[in-house]
Motif scaffolding. Structure first.
Motif, PDB file in Angstrom:
ATOM      1  N   PHE A   1       0.849  -1.180   0.000  1.00 10.55           N
ATOM      2  CA  PHE A   1       0.000   0.000   0.000  1.00 10.55           C
ATOM      3  C   PHE A   1       0.883   1.227   0.000  1.00 10.55           C
ATOM      4  CE2 PHE A   1       0.713   0.680   4.499  1.00 10.55           C
ATOM      5  CZ  PHE A   1       0.992  -0.602   4.935  1.00 10.55           C
TER       6      PHE A   1
ATOM      7  N   TYR B   1      -2.795  -8.913  15.003  1.00  6.90           N
ATOM      8  CA  TYR B   1      -1.599  -8.087  14.900  1.00  6.90           C
ATOM      9  C   TYR B   1      -0.836  -8.038  16.221  1.00  6.90           C
ATOM     10  CZ  TYR B   1       0.830  -3.960  12.995  1.00  6.90           C
ATOM     11  OH  TYR B   1       1.744  -3.080  12.523  1.00  6.90           O
TER      12      TYR B   1
ATOM     13  N   TRP C   1      -2.410   5.181   6.916  1.00  4.98           N
ATOM     14  CA  TRP C   1      -1.997   3.777   6.997  1.00  4.98           C
ATOM     15  C   TRP C   1      -0.521   3.542   7.208  1.00  4.98           C
ATOM     16  CZ3 TRP C   1      -6.026   1.151   7.760  1.00  4.98           C
ATOM     17  CH2 TRP C   1      -7.229   1.539   7.182  1.00  4.98           C
ATOM     18  N   ASP C   2       0.238   4.169   6.345  1.00  6.57           N
ATOM     19  CA  ASP C   2       1.653   3.902   6.287  1.00  6.57           C
ATOM     20  C   ASP C   2       2.302   3.933   7.658  1.00  6.57           C
ATOM     21  OD1 ASP C   2       3.185   3.166   4.280  1.00  6.57           O
ATOM     22  OD2 ASP C   2       4.049   5.126   3.875  1.00  6.57           O
TER      23      ASP C   2
ATOM     24  N   TYR D   1       1.043   3.934  10.790  1.00  9.54           N
ATOM     25  CA  TYR D   1       0.585   3.040  11.853  1.00  9.54           C
ATOM     26  C   TYR D   1       0.955   1.593  11.599  1.00  9.54           C
ATOM     27  CZ  TYR D   1      -1.905   6.989  13.641  1.00  9.54           C
ATOM     28  OH  TYR D   1      -2.194   8.207  14.158  1.00  9.54           O
ATOM     29  N   LEU D   2       1.027   1.196  10.336  1.00  9.96           N
ATOM     30  CA  LEU D   2       1.282  -0.207  10.055  1.00  9.96           C
ATOM     31  C   LEU D   2       2.736  -0.530   9.784  1.00  9.96           C
ATOM     32  CD1 LEU D   2      -1.833  -0.972   7.922  1.00  9.96           C
ATOM     33  CD2 LEU D   2      -1.411  -1.488  10.290  1.00  9.96           C
ATOM     34  N   ARG D   3       3.451   0.374   9.175  1.00 10.95           N
ATOM     35  CA  ARG D   3       4.817   0.032   8.818  1.00 10.95           C
ATOM     36  C   ARG D   3       5.819   0.616   9.804  1.00 10.95           C
ATOM     37  NH1 ARG D   3       5.763   1.484   3.026  1.00 10.95           N
ATOM     38  NH2 ARG D   3       4.238  -0.135   2.631  1.00 10.95           N
TER      39      ARG D   3
END
Lengths: 73, 267
Positions: free
Chosen positions: A35, A49, B41-42, B44-46
């Motif tokens: 993404f 998670y 997104w970026d 928080y997830l990565r």
């Protein structure tokens, strides 16, 4: 350890019951695959998670309508 | 005064107008993180995932913990504040927008609009999710409502001390709180500048169903069963002030953390 079979899972928008019932917030609704920032991803899946904090109460297993969650102690 | 206040300013860091200045964005690292946080997104997830991975690494995770904890202040993290401070922050900042809380969205797929952002966040974000521009009076009204619901407030910074948002969190959903309690990074959610104190003469716990204990999100309170009144553990108290609003007898007050011997210097 919580495991989700994502091929059976209905997803957070249709169901999402496990995310709501979980007392410690183990699950996360994450985008599938790569993404990019600034682009709203199209496809999501539920992933355990934060499974490091799970205390195996089994609520998610009971609440899942398609029985795709398994719990191993 | 916590670390950020004594290092950068003499006031509380989130109440110092200099910290809100656009010049703070000249720092490149800070700007890149602000951009990432604004775009969702970026970050928080990565970016924040690596801290979880480090915490779960058997040997390195333990040895390098103090060092990793120091790194957190160059990321997006926060400190608990009281309602009064939150209202003062709204007065100081501009360009207010409300987003759906990213933590709730990720962990429970819930669209509650309770993430107040200000400063550069409005212009940097380009995500297609809903965003609402709200004026100060309306915002203050909403913050009071969330506080009455029992959500604790925290001031979030990007690369301290640059405040970018006010969160109204719940213990289960707040990712910052997860990092503090579950992965042992105290820097990711600092305790507030105040501590709640019970006046033992005024507290008549058994006549009010211990409403304050129900509201405490950090498990800092317990009952002295011999005398039927509430005791607050100053070492666990985060100073969010939710118990103060619950007390009908006016027995709980907030004191400056540095003046309370049991809680001094604990952040």
């Amino acid at each position: 350890m919580v495991k989700i079979d994502n091929s059976k899972c209905l997803g957070a928008d249709k169901c999402g019951k496990c995310m709501k019932i979980c007392p410690v917030g183990v699950f996360m609704n994450v985008p599938v695959g790569k993404f990019r920032s600034g682009v709203e991803p199209e496809c999501f899946e539920i992933v355990p998670y934060y499974d490091a904090v799970c205390y195996a109460c089994g609520a998610c297993v009971k609440v899942c309508p398609v029985k795709c969650i398994t719990l191993q102690k | 005064m916590c670390e950020f206040c004594s290092k950068h300013t003499r006031k509380k860091w989130f109440l110092d107008p200099h910290n809100y200045a656009e010049e703070m964005l000249k720092n490149r690292r800070r700007k890149s993180i602000v951009q990432k946080v604004a775009q969702g997104w970026d970050y928080y997830l990565r970016d924040s995932k690596k801290y979880v991975d480090w915490a779960n690494t058997p040997i390195i995770g333990k040895l390098a913990k103090p060092f990793l904890n120091e790194l957190v202040k160059y990321e997006h993290a926060g400190q608990i504040i009281t309602l009064k401070d939150a209202l003062a922050m709204i007065d100081l900042s501009d360009n207010h927008v409300v987003f759906p809380c990213a933590c709730r969205k990720l962990i429970s797929n819930d669209d509650k609009m309770c993430c107040i952002n200000f400063g550069p966040m409005r212009d940097l974000t380009n995500r297609e999710t809903k965003m609402e521009e709200v004026d100060r009076a309306e915002l203050k009204y909403r913050v009071k409502e969330w506080y009455a619901e029992g959500l604790f407030l925290d001031a979030m910074y990007v690369a301290a001390p640059f405040p970018v948002s006010i969160c109204s969190c719940d213990r289960k959903y707040c990712i910052s709180a997860k990092y503090r309690f579950d992965f042992n990074y105290p820097m990711s959610l600092l305790k507030g500048h105040e501590v709640a104190i019970v006046n033992p003469f005024k507290c008549k716990g058994d006549s009010c169903n211990f409403e304050c204990i129900v509201r405490c999100p950090f498990g800092a309170m317990y009952v002295d069963k011999t005398y039927g009144r509430v005791v607050i553990d100053p070492k666990r108290c985060f100073g969010c002030g939710l118990c103060v609003t619950a007390c009908t007898k006016g027995a709980i007050t907030l004191e400056d953390r540095q003046k309370v011997p049991g809680a001094k210097g604990l952040w």
